[in-house]
Design a protein around this motif. Structure first.
Motif, PDB file in Angstrom:
ATOM      1  N   GLU A   5       0.818  -1.210   0.000  1.00 53.75           N
ATOM      2  CA  GLU A   5       0.000   0.000   0.000  1.00 53.75           C
ATOM      3  C   GLU A   5       0.861   1.274   0.000  1.00 53.75           C
ATOM      4  OE1 GLU A   5      -3.219   0.297  -0.492  1.00 53.75           O
ATOM      5  OE2 GLU A   5      -3.229  -1.872  -0.770  1.00 53.75           O
ATOM      6  N   MET A   6       2.009   1.232   0.690  1.00 52.44           N
ATOM      7  CA  MET A   6       2.888   2.404   0.696  1.00 52.44           C
ATOM      8  C   MET A   6       3.417   2.684  -0.705  1.00 52.44           C
ATOM      9  SD  MET A   6       5.207   2.451   4.150  1.00 52.44           S
ATOM     10  CE  MET A   6       6.012   3.927   3.529  1.00 52.44           C
ATOM     11  N   GLY A   7       3.819   1.624  -1.406  1.00 50.47           N
ATOM     12  CA  GLY A   7       4.323   1.797  -2.762  1.00 50.47           C
ATOM     13  C   GLY A   7       3.261   2.318  -3.706  1.00 50.47           C
ATOM     14  N   LEU A   8       2.052   1.792  -3.565  1.00 55.09           N
ATOM     15  CA  LEU A   8       0.958   2.241  -4.416  1.00 55.09           C
ATOM     16  C   LEU A   8       0.583   3.695  -4.137  1.00 55.09           C
ATOM     17  CD1 LEU A   8      -1.342  -0.913  -4.357  1.00 55.09           C
ATOM     18  CD2 LEU A   8       0.038  -0.072  -6.270  1.00 55.09           C
ATOM     19  N   SER A   9       0.664   4.100  -2.869  1.00 57.65           N
ATOM     20  CA  SER A   9       0.349   5.495  -2.539  1.00 57.65           C
ATOM     21  C   SER A   9       1.361   6.435  -3.182  1.00 57.65           C
ATOM     22  CB  SER A   9       0.309   5.701  -1.022  1.00 57.65           C
ATOM     23  OG  SER A   9       1.607   5.617  -0.453  1.00 57.65           O
ATOM     24  N   GLY A  10       2.614   5.988  -3.273  1.00 57.42           N
ATOM     25  CA  GLY A  10       3.634   6.789  -3.937  1.00 57.42           C
ATOM     26  C   GLY A  10       3.361   6.929  -5.425  1.00 57.42           C
ATOM     27  N   LEU A  11       2.915   5.833  -6.058  1.00 57.01           N
ATOM     28  CA  LEU A  11       2.558   5.891  -7.477  1.00 57.01           C
ATOM     29  C   LEU A  11       1.372   6.824  -7.695  1.00 57.01           C
ATOM     30  CD1 LEU A  11       2.886   2.142  -8.536  1.00 57.01           C
ATOM     31  CD2 LEU A  11       4.561   3.991  -8.791  1.00 57.01           C
ATOM     32  N   GLN A  12       0.415   6.783  -6.760  1.00 54.56           N
ATOM     33  CA  GLN A  12      -0.735   7.680  -6.851  1.00 54.56           C
ATOM     34  C   GLN A  12      -0.296   9.137  -6.768  1.00 54.56           C
ATOM     35  OE1 GLN A  12      -3.943   7.271  -7.348  1.00 54.56           O
ATOM     36  NE2 GLN A  12      -4.796   9.234  -6.710  1.00 54.56           N
ATOM     37  N   LEU A 167      -4.556  14.637   1.260  1.00 55.19           N
ATOM     38  CA  LEU A 167      -3.167  14.699   1.687  1.00 55.19           C
ATOM     39  C   LEU A 167      -2.837  13.577   2.654  1.00 55.19           C
ATOM     40  CD1 LEU A 167      -3.232  18.512   2.543  1.00 55.19           C
ATOM     41  CD2 LEU A 167      -2.315  17.525   0.437  1.00 55.19           C
ATOM     42  N   ASP A 168      -1.554  13.243   2.731  1.00 52.26           N
ATOM     43  CA  ASP A 168      -1.068  12.381   3.807  1.00 52.26           C
ATOM     44  C   ASP A 168       0.287  12.904   4.262  1.00 52.26           C
ATOM     45  OD1 ASP A 168       0.806  11.517   1.966  1.00 52.26           O
ATOM     46  OD2 ASP A 168       0.067   9.467   1.831  1.00 52.26           O
ATOM     47  N   GLN A 173       2.090   5.774   6.533  1.00 49.29           N
ATOM     48  CA  GLN A 173       2.197   4.366   6.165  1.00 49.29           C
ATOM     49  C   GLN A 173       1.147   4.049   5.100  1.00 49.29           C
ATOM     50  OE1 GLN A 173       4.726   2.474   7.188  1.00 49.29           O
ATOM     51  NE2 GLN A 173       5.507   4.146   8.446  1.00 49.29           N
ATOM     52  N   ASP A 174       0.252   3.075   5.373  1.00 49.05           N
ATOM     53  CA  ASP A 174      -0.741   2.709   4.371  1.00 49.05           C
ATOM     54  C   ASP A 174      -2.129   3.252   4.704  1.00 49.05           C
ATOM     55  OD1 ASP A 174      -1.211   1.171   6.563  1.00 49.05           O
ATOM     56  OD2 ASP A 174      -1.350  -0.742   5.496  1.00 49.05           O
ATOM     57  N   ALA A 175      -2.206   4.259   5.591  1.00 48.28           N
ATOM     58  CA  ALA A 175      -3.490   4.841   5.971  1.00 48.28           C
ATOM     59  C   ALA A 175      -4.056   5.675   4.821  1.00 48.28           C
ATOM     60  CB  ALA A 175      -3.333   5.712   7.215  1.00 48.28           C
ATOM     61  N   PRO A 176      -5.372   5.741   4.700  1.00 51.03           N
ATOM     62  CA  PRO A 176      -5.978   6.596   3.662  1.00 51.03           C
ATOM     63  C   PRO A 176      -5.619   8.060   3.918  1.00 51.03           C
ATOM     64  CG  PRO A 176      -7.598   5.075   4.596  1.00 51.03           C
ATOM     65  CD  PRO A 176      -6.393   5.008   5.478  1.00 51.03           C
ATOM     66  N   PRO A 221     -15.791   9.019   0.443  1.00 46.49           N
ATOM     67  CA  PRO A 221     -15.154   7.707   0.256  1.00 46.49           C
ATOM     68  C   PRO A 221     -13.690   7.773  -0.138  1.00 46.49           C
ATOM     69  CG  PRO A 221     -16.531   8.223  -1.624  1.00 46.49           C
ATOM     70  CD  PRO A 221     -16.797   9.284  -0.594  1.00 46.49           C
ATOM     71  N   TYR A 222     -13.221   8.981  -0.490  1.00 45.26           N
ATOM     72  CA  TYR A 222     -11.842   9.115  -0.943  1.00 45.26           C
ATOM     73  C   TYR A 222     -10.863   9.441   0.181  1.00 45.26           C
ATOM     74  CZ  TYR A 222     -14.145   9.336  -5.481  1.00 45.26           C
ATOM     75  OH  TYR A 222     -14.914   9.063  -6.582  1.00 45.26           O
ATOM     76  N   CYS A 223     -11.368   9.602   1.405  1.00 47.32           N
ATOM     77  CA  CYS A 223     -10.473   9.930   2.508  1.00 47.32           C
ATOM     78  C   CYS A 223     -11.059   9.463   3.832  1.00 47.32           C
ATOM     79  CB  CYS A 223     -10.210  11.439   2.561  1.00 47.32           C
ATOM     80  SG  CYS A 223     -11.673  12.445   2.854  1.00 47.32           S
ATOM     81  N   ARG A 224     -10.241   9.537   4.885  1.00 50.77           N
ATOM     82  CA  ARG A 224     -10.677   9.069   6.198  1.00 50.77           C
ATOM     83  C   ARG A 224     -11.322  10.172   7.027  1.00 50.77           C
ATOM     84  NH1 ARG A 224      -6.206  10.778   9.380  1.00 50.77           N
ATOM     85  NH2 ARG A 224      -4.273  10.945   8.182  1.00 50.77           N
ATOM     86  N   ALA A 225     -11.069  11.428   6.702  1.00 53.98           N
ATOM     87  CA  ALA A 225     -11.651  12.555   7.432  1.00 53.98           C
ATOM     88  C   ALA A 225     -11.537  13.797   6.560  1.00 53.98           C
ATOM     89  CB  ALA A 225     -10.933  12.783   8.763  1.00 53.98           C
ATOM     90  N   VAL A 226     -12.428  14.770   6.796  1.00 56.83           N
ATOM     91  CA  VAL A 226     -12.427  16.016   6.032  1.00 56.83           C
ATOM     92  C   VAL A 226     -12.326  17.191   6.996  1.00 56.83           C
ATOM     93  CG1 VAL A 226     -13.763  17.533   4.530  1.00 56.83           C
ATOM     94  CG2 VAL A 226     -13.784  15.076   4.127  1.00 56.83           C
ATOM     95  N   TYR A 227     -11.447  18.125   6.691  1.00 56.95           N
ATOM     96  CA  TYR A 227     -11.260  19.323   7.502  1.00 56.95           C
ATOM     97  C   TYR A 227     -11.521  20.552   6.637  1.00 56.95           C
ATOM     98  CZ  TYR A 227      -8.948  15.854  10.377  1.00 56.95           C
ATOM     99  OH  TYR A 227      -8.678  14.728  11.106  1.00 56.95           O
TER     100      TYR A 227
END
Length: 236
Positions: A5-12, A167-168, A173-176, A221-227
């Protein structure tokens, strides 16, 4: 090869960075022109030459000479120049292109100085300009030695005045990712390019926990929380 998941997040993140350059386009009638080249204008100090074409036929190319400084000698931000270029293209007629002098490659060259300086005096941005500027502040290529404090994982235009950046952090790590809503217009309703202070203040708000006070009770659905930073940044 199996990606975690970390690698895929980098590709994203790299995909987002790459596609940011396609958010703003140079419309010409029913078509869209692409950037063929950016060079220094020969024999014209402080002038950049941008060559546009349709992406298919090189003989569709047209170049615009754009001053890099305003009439007082101050630098013109690149985002302003890009928006001014679109204005110059919209005002350019076929007759003007046909009668324009040509460079060594046979490309007609239009002097866009008046349009650029007029734009600086009264900026007229599009919503796409504001969206790109807001997202680009958090976008990195993924090839830098030092990781950014915040990484852009995605973006979405919510309405005519607001965008949401996904953003992350380097420790995610692999968190949304989490979502941050930013304003794209000022209190008068005019489109603004860039959100002053957002890039600098967000890491601080995260570290101190102050960002939690701006959490919205919405499902995305695209994130874990919205601010929501719209009111905070505009002072409403």
């Amino acid at each position: 090869m199996m990606w975690d998941e970390m690698g895929l997040s980098g590709l994203q993140a790299q995909l987002v960075h790459e596609l940011l350059s396609r958010v703003t386009t140079f419309a010409a009638g029913q078509g869209v022109l692409l950037v063929r080249g950016v060079v220094n204008a020969p024999d014209r100090r402080g002038v950049g030459r941008v060559v546009l074409w349709d992406g298919e036929q090189l003989d569709t190319s047209v170049a615009f000479d754009m001053p890099l400084t305003d009439t007082h000698g101050g630098n013109i931000p690149s985002g302003h120049l890009a928006a001014a270029l679109r204005s110059a293209l919209a005002a350019c007629s076929e007759r003007e292109v046909e009668g324009a002098p040509r460079d060594a490659f046979g490309i007609p060259v239009i002097d866009a100085s008046a349009t650029v300086h007029g734009f600086v005096g009264q900026p007229r941005f599009r919503l796409s300009d504001a969206l790109r500027a807001a997202a680009a502040a958090f976008s990195v290529s993924g090839e830098l030695d030092e990781p950014a404090e915040l990484r852009l994982r995605g973006f979405l235009l919510l309405d005519q005045a607001t965008c949401r950046l996904y953003l992350d952090t380097p420790t995610s790590q692999d968190a949304p990712p989490f979502g941050v809503d930013l304003p794209l217009r000022d209190e008068g309703g005019s489109v603004v390019v860039g959100v002053t202070g957002a890039h600098a203040v967000l890491p601080v708000l995260l570290e101190t926990g102050e960002l939690e006070r701006m959490r919205r009770d919405v499902h995305d659905p695209y994130c874990r929380a919205v601010y929501d930073l719209v009111d905070w940044l505009t002072g409403r």
